[in-house]
Design an enzyme around this catalytic site. Structure first.
Site, PDB file in Angstrom:
ATOM      1  N   GLU A  65       0.834  -1.192   0.000  1.00 40.41           N
ATOM      2  CA  GLU A  65       0.000   0.000   0.000  1.00 40.41           C
ATOM      3  C   GLU A  65       0.875   1.252   0.000  1.00 40.41           C
ATOM      4  O   GLU A  65       0.618   2.206  -0.750  1.00 40.41           O
ATOM      5  CB  GLU A  65      -0.926   0.009   1.206  1.00 40.41           C
ATOM      6  N   TRP A  87      -8.465  -1.004   0.212  1.00 40.09           N
ATOM      7  CA  TRP A  87      -9.306   0.094  -0.249  1.00 40.09           C
ATOM      8  C   TRP A  87     -10.545  -0.361  -1.012  1.00 40.09           C
ATOM      9  O   TRP A  87     -11.337   0.481  -1.458  1.00 40.09           O
ATOM     10  CB  TRP A  87      -8.475   1.031  -1.138  1.00 40.09           C
ATOM     11  N   TYR A 129      -4.331   9.944  -0.773  1.00 39.84           N
ATOM     12  CA  TYR A 129      -2.960  10.140  -0.311  1.00 39.84           C
ATOM     13  C   TYR A 129      -1.909  10.347  -1.397  1.00 39.84           C
ATOM     14  O   TYR A 129      -1.241  11.381  -1.446  1.00 39.84           O
ATOM     15  CB  TYR A 129      -2.532   8.945   0.552  1.00 39.84           C
ATOM     16  N   CYS A 191      -6.579  10.121   6.852  1.00 39.20           N
ATOM     17  CA  CYS A 191      -6.515   9.952   8.309  1.00 39.20           C
ATOM     18  C   CYS A 191      -5.092  10.223   8.791  1.00 39.20           C
ATOM     19  O   CYS A 191      -4.879  11.066   9.650  1.00 39.20           O
ATOM     20  CB  CYS A 191      -6.970   8.553   8.697  1.00 39.20           C
ATOM     21  N   ARG A 211      -5.488  12.411  12.250  1.00 41.72           N
ATOM     22  CA  ARG A 211      -6.684  13.100  12.739  1.00 41.72           C
ATOM     23  C   ARG A 211      -7.712  12.125  13.301  1.00 41.72           C
ATOM     24  O   ARG A 211      -8.479  12.450  14.205  1.00 41.72           O
ATOM     25  CB  ARG A 211      -7.333  13.897  11.603  1.00 41.72           C
ATOM     26  N   ASP A 214      -8.468   4.339  13.888  1.00 35.15           N
ATOM     27  CA  ASP A 214      -9.041   3.063  14.297  1.00 35.15           C
ATOM     28  C   ASP A 214      -7.895   2.250  14.896  1.00 35.15           C
ATOM     29  O   ASP A 214      -7.057   1.714  14.185  1.00 35.15           O
ATOM     30  CB  ASP A 214      -9.639   2.378  13.057  1.00 35.15           C
TER      31      ASP A 214
END
Length: 309
Positions: A65, A87, A129, A191, A211, A214
């Site tokens: 990733e 994703w 990203y 995130c 921010r 999980d």
């Protein structure tokens, strides 16, 4: 007295959230227990990596990733072709919602890989990203009141490598993913949004501000990715890895992850996995999955839980 195992701070954070976290109704509708403003710190010297040992973390998947981010690609096709489904749930949910077809996830992923037109229509995530990292959009004047997007935007990663090499003492070694103007076009706003790097005595350290986190499913991957980023940058810039400092905003556990959380908190961490980078490619964009080996990683059994989309 021996120092606590590096993973103990992760387990302590998990325990704190589960015991004291605020019960919240979140975007997914699943619900979380959440605390705000958290920090973890890991020593990355001598190849040390913050891989969790109380459950298996699929570090090769996380590495694939991260390498995909560096390409600037925003379509899941290349990931699905490698068996990486991190994703897939977001495009799949959109496909089901817009077509009404209750397609199986595996079938959807296979179609993405085999059918380029289908992938172009349904596999794109928007400017997530990688797009922001290597092609942050730049607009230039093209007449009175008119602006045209430049063909090539800002490559934050290339600029970062250059600045670390030429001006290591700078306080501006930052990679940012939070492009306010493009958030609505993203399948999921970033995130792990802000990275900052610091050089001292030949050691490269990094801060990741996240921010939203999980802790059960996302954070193990995020810690690996950030540590990998530091290790790759250090190699490219003739430095050695220093510390990873992770900072969380809304730091949460999903309420439907109870079985995973309880099982993991009952386990004891052990071992010290090490990363070896087998070669130094010409640039940070030229690494391949085969370049990375992890030694002495002996995790306890896999713990699964559903992803909240």
């Amino acid at each position: 007295m021996a120092s606590p195992h590096y993973e103990q701070q992760y387990l302590d954070l998990m325990r704190r959230i589960w015991a004291e976290g605020d019960e919240r109704v979140d975007r997914t509708g699943v619900g979380t227990r959440s605390v705000f403003g958290t920090m973890l710190r890991f020593d990355l010297s001598n190849g040390q990596m913050p891989l969790l040992t109380t459950k298996r973390v699929f570090w090769k998947t996380a590495t694939r990733e991260f390498l995909w981010f560096l390409t600037g690609d925003t379509n899941i096709r290349a990931l699905c072709a490698q068996g990486v489904e991190i994703w897939t749930d977001w495009p799949l949910a959109r496909y089901r919602r817009e077509t009404g077809e209750a397609i199986d996830r595996a079938v959807f992923s296979q179609r993405i890989v085999e059918d380029a037109d289908f992938a172009a229509r349904w596999g794109d995530l928007g400017p997530v990203y990688g797009k922001q990292w290597v092609d942050w959009p730049v607009y230039e004047p093209a007449g009175e009141g008119v602006y045209r997007r430049r063909a090539h935007g800002v490559n934050q990663i290339a600029d970062l490598v250059h600045e670390l090499r030429t001006d290591p003492g700078s306080r501006r070694h930052i990679v940012e993913g939070w492009n306010v103007a493009e958030l609505d076009a993203m399948a999921l706003p970033p995130c792990h949004k802000t990275y900052q790097f610091h050089v001292a005595d030949g050691r490269l350290s990094g801060v990741l501000y996240q921010r939203s986190c999980d802790v059960a499913l996302g954070l193990p991957f995020n810690l690996w990715g950030a540590a990998l980023f530091i290790a790759m940058l250090a190699q490219q810039c003739d430095l050695v890895p220093g510390d990873l400092v992770w900072m969380g905003g809304d730091t949460h556990l999903y309420r439907n992850h109870a079985d995973l959380v309880e099982a993991q908190m009952a386990r004891q961490p052990a071992g010290s996995p090490r990363l070896e980078i087998r070669r130094r490619p010409d640039s940070i964009f030229d690494y391949a999955i085969e370049d990375f080996i992890v030694h002495d990683y002996h995790p306890q059994g896999h713990l699964a839980a559903p992803v909240a989309v």
